[in-house]
Design a protein around this motif. Structure first.
Motif, short mmCIF file in Angstrom:
data_model
loop_
_atom_site.label_atom_id
_atom_site.label_comp_id
_atom_site.label_asym_id
_atom_site.label_seq_id
_atom_site.Cartn_x
_atom_site.Cartn_y
_atom_site.Cartn_z
N ILE A 269 38.05 33.41 46.75
CA ILE A 269 38.30 33.62 45.42
C ILE A 269 37.18 32.70 44.47
N VAL A 270 36.68 33.31 43.48
CA VAL A 270 35.80 32.38 42.57
C VAL A 270 35.97 32.69 41.39
N ILE A 271 36.58 31.56 40.66
CA ILE A 271 36.93 31.69 39.33
C ILE A 271 36.01 30.72 38.44
N THR A 272 35.55 31.47 37.30
CA THR A 272 34.41 30.78 36.63
C THR A 272 35.16 30.68 35.05
N ARG A 273 34.73 29.74 34.26
CA ARG A 273 35.53 29.72 32.96
C ARG A 273 34.47 28.62 32.25
N GLY A 274 34.67 28.68 30.74
CA GLY A 274 34.39 27.59 29.84
C GLY A 274 33.28 27.91 29.16
N THR A 282 36.31 27.65 43.53
CA THR A 282 36.69 28.36 44.75
C THR A 282 37.96 28.10 45.59
N VAL A 283 38.65 29.02 45.93
CA VAL A 283 39.86 29.18 46.68
C VAL A 283 39.61 30.09 47.85
N PRO A 284 39.54 29.59 49.13
CA PRO A 284 39.57 30.24 50.33
C PRO A 284 40.79 31.11 50.35
N LEU A 285 40.64 32.43 50.68
CA LEU A 285 41.91 33.08 50.79
C LEU A 285 42.87 32.76 51.70
N LYS A 286 42.31 32.08 52.84
CA LYS A 286 43.45 31.90 53.77
C LYS A 286 44.24 30.46 53.45
N ARG A 287 43.68 29.81 52.45
CA ARG A 287 44.49 28.74 51.95
C ARG A 287 45.60 28.77 50.75
N ILE A 288 45.64 30.14 50.61
CA ILE A 288 46.60 30.55 49.71
C ILE A 288 48.05 30.41 50.24
N GLU A 341 43.84 43.87 45.13
CA GLU A 341 42.63 43.76 45.96
C GLU A 341 42.32 42.28 46.55
N ILE A 342 43.04 41.52 45.84
CA ILE A 342 42.43 40.14 46.53
C ILE A 342 43.69 39.87 47.70
N LEU A 343 45.14 40.29 47.69
CA LEU A 343 46.01 40.01 48.53
C LEU A 343 46.47 41.27 48.96
N PRO A 344 45.96 42.05 49.88
CA PRO A 344 46.42 43.45 49.95
C PRO A 344 47.78 43.54 50.96
N ASP A 345 47.90 42.21 51.62
CA ASP A 345 49.23 42.18 52.40
C ASP A 345 50.41 41.74 51.80
N TYR A 346 50.19 41.46 50.55
CA TYR A 346 51.46 41.32 49.68
C TYR A 346 51.91 42.56 49.03
N GLU A 347 53.37 42.53 48.76
CA GLU A 347 53.91 43.60 48.28
C GLU A 347 54.26 43.28 46.91
N TRP A 348 53.76 43.86 45.95
CA TRP A 348 53.74 43.46 44.41
C TRP A 348 54.80 43.97 43.55
N ASN A 349 55.18 45.17 43.90
CA ASN A 349 56.32 45.79 43.20
C ASN A 349 57.62 45.81 43.96
#
Lengths: 503, 160
Positions: A269-274, A282-288, A341-349
């Motif tokens: 995941i790449v987050i840009t701001r400012g 940058t956050v590697p998905l598997k480190r979440i 989209e980012i974490l399809p293996d999570y159940e959000w609702n």
């Protein structure tokens, strides 16, 4: 890219500016020492100024030296850095150990198309030295470095492929923009964050600090006259002050969060701001490790929430890196598709199972009890104004009741979701394999009421991050414990529930 | 507590050690209390200082030497199974913790001078985010447990 390289020369300015910024307090003090006696014409009067100038020149010079002595190069799959004038310091970081490169661009970087690179390793959090910063390199160099690192990592996975070859043949990486924050969301965020209040407080503190310079009495007298001319004008004035505070808060939010973009690049995941200073995280998905929804009491009625990532590792140097804001301000229902989209293996609702109704009293009791310790003495000593503290009673009852309503959990498959409230409402999504330990606690009174408190701990950048839900039904707590238990479940009822979950 | 609480108790000598700790702190309190009583008599303070100076150490001895160590010892349970470690402790607030073996990163045993005298050791179990301790186990038992935990613990690679 294996030859030794220096950073871009602008580094000297950045280094010096940083050093001067850090030394600003001593410099200012030095400058004002004996500041008032400077009329004798003696050379001694210039000593503080000379020392200040000397210090600044020294700092600039050291900035140049730092830049001159700083070299980096790539060798044998390692990023190697050498620095230091008298004590030569070498740091070799193996590509595999590099978790991500975080870019940021300051005002000085942007005219030259440069970036500052922070190398983040998956190292243990105590090891501050395992990280490195390249203060200013060109974007091309940064991208090249990034490519080499990801190629080296890939090679490690596939074994045997030449890294150079992989670089050449590398297919276009998947790069999708998932979310862009709209200016409207930014404004909502600034308005509801309490930032305006902070600004207002800051202005007041500032004014009180410079009390001697501003002729308050004159201003005040004028103000009284002013107020006498009409409450309307006074009202307008107050509104104006709030408006200015709010505008400043909005401006500050824009500075930090403008162009907030979340992209999914390959498995990161790449987050840009400012606005002026661009930051890229940058956050590697598997480190979440887990996802946290945070909804403060102002945002709750509008269904706005903020989503943060609990990530292991990351930068120890950066204060806010353990909780990375993924979606700082978003409507609840808009967050779900993005997260899907980012974490399809999570159940959000999910539907939450709440605390039993016999817990209402527990949520309220202690708050009420402790509020009495405030109310009684305050009412006694400050009678009759102190009686205003009686409002704490309905406030504690309301808060307790809201906490009771919020408390809940959900188990679905390998996922545990916990919902609770301090004052803000929080929901934490965790995967079983990310949970480091689960604890339940039971006081004497909880045991009588067959309820217990459950706590799950996941890893975050520094140590652990614990989430608790209080006063849940003992049966629910046991179900959660059995769900987490790696060994055969002894309780047949729970086994049935878990069986259902897993199919 | 639940029907399936952990089975193993910690060493009975833990009780002796905790009582010793209780005595040590009680002696310190007694010395301070004696000082307060002396001052109260010399400077004619309120009689309540003397009452307090007598009652507080006695209460401390009763609670911290006799009552709490026994309750604490009775509550302390642990069990190390093949895939999980379960701990239970707490006098007023009973706390039960479950740590899966795959989450364990390392195990240590440690002992101070008093524990060593009684041939006891404390086991510390670390995961990536938490630290769990079993106090005052028999030294041989602690060593064996440490070895078996570190043999069983195999952190799954991509999970942290």
């Amino acid at each position: 890219m294996s030859e030794e390289k220096r950073l871009h020369p602008i580094t000297t300015v950045i280094n010096a500016a940083k050093a001067i910024k850090e030394a600003i307090i001593p410099i200012v003090i030095l400058f004002f020492v004996n500041g008032g006696t400077g009329n004798s014409g003696s050379i001694l009067d210039y000593v503080p100024i000379l020392i200040t100038a000397g210090l600044i020149i020294l700092l600039i010079f050291s900035g140049v030296i730092q830049w001159w002595r700083f070299k980096y190069w790539i060798e044998e799959g390692e990023l190697r850095i050498e620095q230091g004038l008298f004590v030569k310091k070498k740091r070799y970081i193996h590509f595999e150990r590099i978790q991500s490169l975080n870019y940021s661009e300051g005002i000085l970087h942007r005219p030259f198309k440069l970036v500052k690179i922070k190398v983040e390793t998956a190292g243990s959090s105590s090891d501050l030295d395992s990280e490195a910063v390249l203060t200013a390199i060109t974007k091309e160099e940064a991208n090249e470095l990034n490519r080499m690192i990801s190629a080296a990592k890939k090679k490690l996975k596939e074994k045997g492929l030449d890294p150079e070859l992989t670089v050449a043949e590398e297919p276009e990486v998947d790069d999708r923009v998932l979310y862009k924050m709209s200016p409207k969301d930014l404004i909502v965020m600034a308005t509801t964050s309490g930032g305006a209040g902070v600004v207002l407080g800051g202005v007041l503190i500032f004014l009180s600090q410079f009390g001697e310079l501003i002729p308050y009495e004159t201003v005040f007298n004028e103000l009284i006259e002013f107020v006498e001319t009409g409450f309307l004008l006074a009202g307008i004035l107050i509104v104006l002050v709030f408006l200015i505070a709010w505008l400043i808060a909005v401006a500050m939010t824009f500075l930090r969060y403008a162009d907030f973009t979340v992209r999914l690049v390959d498995k990161d995941i790449v987050i840009t701001r400012g606005l002026l200073e661009k930051k890229q995280t940058t956050v590697p998905l598997k480190r979440i490790q887990g996802i946290r929804f945070d909804q403060n009491i102002v945002r709750e009625p509008f269904r706005y929430t903020s989503v943060t990532i609990e990530s292991a590792g990351g930068s120890v140097l950066e204060k806010d890196s353990n909780a990375i804001r993924l979606l700082p301000m978003i409507k609840e229902n808009e967050a779900t598709p993005i997260l899907n989209e980012i974490l399809p293996d999570y159940e959000w609702n999910v539907d939450f199972k709440g605390a039993p109704s016999r817990s209402i009293f527990r949520y309220i009791f202690w708050k009420l009890f402790f509020s009495l310790f405030v109310i009684i003495p305050v009412s006694w000593f400050f009678f009759p104004i102190g009686l205003l503290s009686l409002t704490l009673i309905p406030v504690s009852i309301l808060l307790g009741w809201m906490q009771y309503r919020t408390a809940g959990y959900n188990l679905s498959g390998d996922q545990l979701v916990m919902r609770f409230r301090g004052v803000s409402k929080q929901i934490v999504y965790m995967k079983k394999k990310r949970i480091q330990s689960v604890t339940w606690t039971e006081t004497y009174f909880q045991r009588k009421g067959r309820v217990a408190t459950i706590t799950a701990t996941i890893k975050s950048a520094i140590g652990g991050s614990s989430t608790s839900v209080e006063h849940l039904d003992k049966k629910d707590v046991e179900t959660m414990m059995d769900w987490y238990r790696p060994e055969a479940v002894s309780n047949p009822e729970a086994r049935e529930i878990i069986g259902e979950l897993e199919t | 507590m639940g029907s399936n609480e952990p089975k193993m108790r910690i060493s009975e000598r833990a009780l002796t050690v905790w009582k010793l700790y209780g005595w040590i702190s009680a002696i310190i309190t007694t010395i301070i209390a004696a000082g307060v009583i002396t001052l109260a008599v010399l400077f004619d303070w309120s009689v309540w200082f003397i009452v307090g100076g007598v009652v507080v150490p006695i209460l401390e001895i009763i609670l911290f030497v006799y009552v709490f160590p026994t309750l604490k010892w009775r509550r302390w349970r642990y069990e190390v199974r093949e895939e999980e470690i379960e701990l239970q402790h707490g006098i007023f607030i009973v706390k039960r913790t479950l740590v899966p073996m795959v989450r364990v990163q390392h195990v240590d045993t440690e002992q101070g001078p008093i524990l060593r005298k009684y041939r006891l050791a404390t086991i510390s179990i670390s995961t990536a985010a938490t630290l769990h301790q079993i106090p005052a186990l028999d030294i041989d038992e602690a060593d064996a447990l440490r070895d078996s935990i570190s043999a069983l613990a195999r952190v799954a690679e991509d999970d942290v």
